[in-house]
Design a protein around this motif. Structure first.
Motif, mmCIF file in Angstrom:
data_model
loop_
_atom_site.group_PDB
_atom_site.id
_atom_site.type_symbol
_atom_site.label_atom_id
_atom_site.label_comp_id
_atom_site.label_asym_id
_atom_site.label_seq_id
_atom_site.Cartn_x
_atom_site.Cartn_y
_atom_site.Cartn_z
ATOM 1 N N TYR A 168 0.820 -1.211 0.000
ATOM 2 C CA TYR A 168 0.000 0.000 0.000
ATOM 3 C C TYR A 168 0.854 1.261 0.000
ATOM 4 O O TYR A 168 0.703 2.140 -0.851
ATOM 5 N N TRP A 169 1.756 1.369 0.965
ATOM 6 C CA TRP A 169 2.551 2.598 1.060
ATOM 7 C C TRP A 169 3.538 2.722 -0.097
ATOM 8 O O TRP A 169 3.855 3.829 -0.523
ATOM 9 N N ALA A 170 4.012 1.607 -0.611
ATOM 10 C CA ALA A 170 4.896 1.662 -1.786
ATOM 11 C C ALA A 170 4.139 2.239 -2.983
ATOM 12 O O ALA A 170 4.690 3.031 -3.767
ATOM 13 N N ILE A 171 2.869 1.843 -3.129
ATOM 14 C CA ILE A 171 2.051 2.368 -4.232
ATOM 15 C C ILE A 171 1.763 3.851 -4.024
ATOM 16 O O ILE A 171 1.854 4.653 -4.960
ATOM 17 N N VAL A 172 1.435 4.250 -2.792
ATOM 18 C CA VAL A 172 1.161 5.667 -2.512
ATOM 19 C C VAL A 172 2.400 6.510 -2.773
ATOM 20 O O VAL A 172 2.315 7.642 -3.272
ATOM 21 N N ARG A 173 3.584 5.971 -2.467
ATOM 22 C CA ARG A 173 4.821 6.713 -2.762
ATOM 23 C C ARG A 173 4.983 6.933 -4.260
ATOM 24 O O ARG A 173 5.447 7.985 -4.706
ATOM 25 N N MET A 174 4.606 5.942 -5.056
ATOM 26 C CA MET A 174 4.688 6.094 -6.506
ATOM 27 C C MET A 174 3.667 7.119 -7.009
ATOM 28 O O MET A 174 3.926 7.856 -7.963
ATOM 29 N N VAL A 175 2.515 7.190 -6.349
ATOM 30 C CA VAL A 175 1.533 8.232 -6.674
ATOM 31 C C VAL A 175 2.120 9.606 -6.353
ATOM 32 O O VAL A 175 1.995 10.559 -7.137
ATOM 33 N N ALA A 176 2.767 9.725 -5.201
ATOM 34 C CA ALA A 176 3.360 11.000 -4.798
ATOM 35 C C ALA A 176 4.440 11.455 -5.783
ATOM 36 O O ALA A 176 4.615 12.653 -6.024
ATOM 37 N N ARG A 177 5.162 10.503 -6.363
ATOM 38 C CA ARG A 177 6.236 10.839 -7.311
ATOM 39 C C ARG A 177 5.716 11.003 -8.735
ATOM 40 O O ARG A 177 6.483 11.361 -9.635
ATOM 41 N N GLY A 178 4.439 10.716 -8.977
ATOM 42 C CA GLY A 178 3.878 10.859 -10.311
ATOM 43 C C GLY A 178 4.105 9.656 -11.208
ATOM 44 O O GLY A 178 3.824 9.713 -12.405
ATOM 45 N N GLN A 179 4.589 8.541 -10.644
ATOM 46 C CA GLN A 179 4.792 7.329 -11.445
ATOM 47 C C GLN A 179 3.490 6.575 -11.672
ATOM 48 O O GLN A 179 3.350 5.844 -12.648
ATOM 49 N N LEU A 180 2.571 6.741 -10.733
ATOM 50 C CA LEU A 180 1.212 6.231 -10.873
ATOM 51 C C LEU A 180 0.263 7.414 -10.693
ATOM 52 O O LEU A 180 0.465 8.240 -9.804
ATOM 53 N N ILE A 181 -0.773 7.482 -11.517
ATOM 54 C CA ILE A 181 -1.662 8.644 -11.521
ATOM 55 C C ILE A 181 -3.095 8.191 -11.244
ATOM 56 O O ILE A 181 -3.628 7.340 -11.971
ATOM 57 N N PRO A 182 -3.726 8.725 -10.204
ATOM 58 C CA PRO A 182 -5.128 8.375 -9.951
ATOM 59 C C PRO A 182 -6.008 8.776 -11.138
ATOM 60 O O PRO A 182 -5.931 9.905 -11.621
#
Length: 231
Positions: free
Chosen positions: A188-202
């Motif tokens: 979960y937190w690994a995915i949220v970190r990728m969202v924060a860095r823009g690697q994954l976009i909601p």
């Protein structure tokens, strides 16, 4: 991670104010940002999470304006610069104070002056807009997940899962990505970190970052748009 001092035109955190003041490390500005209220801190969280925001400055240089009766010199709370180059001023106030003093109408005069002085706009934000969920909650989650210390094994497992899923589709739910990575609770937190860095976009900015959240892989926004996903 964050080196540098605030660029505010005046000192906000004096430790003599009755307000709730403090500092926030800014990933976008690479320095510390001052705030003088809880609402300002919340707004900073939204700025840090907004992909369209390139940078921002708290307490920019004051501007002069007139309401037709009196002249005012005001230091607004923020100056925000978007990736498009648009630059605007922001004032953050409690809704009760806006209503009591008629600030929405009063700042209409300030908006005209701001445009005359080179800004694209002046926005007034209240707790009504700032506290609208889940946008603020998502922003706080992303800020909480940002850390320079990450497990190489966790990153590798997540990147491997993304590469596998990306062969089939340009989007994935958080639940599917967690399951494919086989990371358990760490996912979960690994995915949220990728969202924060823009690697994954909601895919949907108004959806909570939970297992049902649909995520788009960075670089696949155009393909996602063709599938009818709002980004």
């Amino acid at each position: 991670m964050h080196i540098g001092r605030s660029d505010a035109s005046r000192k906000v955190v004096t430790y003599r104010s009755g307000h709730f003041t403090g500092f926030v490390p800014s990933r976008k500005n690479k320095d510390m940002v001052q705030y003088e209220s809880i609402l300002e801190r919340d707004y900073i969280m939204l700025l840090e999470a907004d992909r369209d925001v390139a940078s921002y400055t708290e307490q920019p240089a004051a501007i002069e304006w007139s309401d037709g009766v009196e002249f005012h010199t005001t230091t607004f709370d923020f100056c925000v610069t978007l990736s498009s180059g648009k630059r605007y001023l922001v004032e953050v106030k409690p809704l009760a104070k806006v209503v009591k003093y008629g600030l929405d109408e009063l700042y209409g005069y300030a908006r005209a002056a701001a445009k005359d002085q080179g800004y694209d706009d002046l926005e007034l934000w209240t707790d009504r807009e700032l506290k609208a969920e889940p946008r603020l909650l998502n922003a706080v989650l992303a800020a909480s997940a940002t850390t320079p210390f990450e497990s190489a094994e966790v990153q590798l497992a997540l990147l491997t899962a993304i590469r596998e899923i990306r062969r089939i589709t340009s989007r994935v739910t958080m639940r599917e990505l967690r399951a494919t990575s086989k990371l358990g609770d760490a996912a979960y937190w690994a995915i949220v970190r990728m969202v924060a860095r823009g690697q994954l976009i909601p895919a949907h900015r108004t959806a909570p970052l939970d297992d049902r959240a649909v995520l788009i892989f960075a670089g696949d926004e155009r393909g996602a748009a063709n599938l009818g996903v709002a980004v």
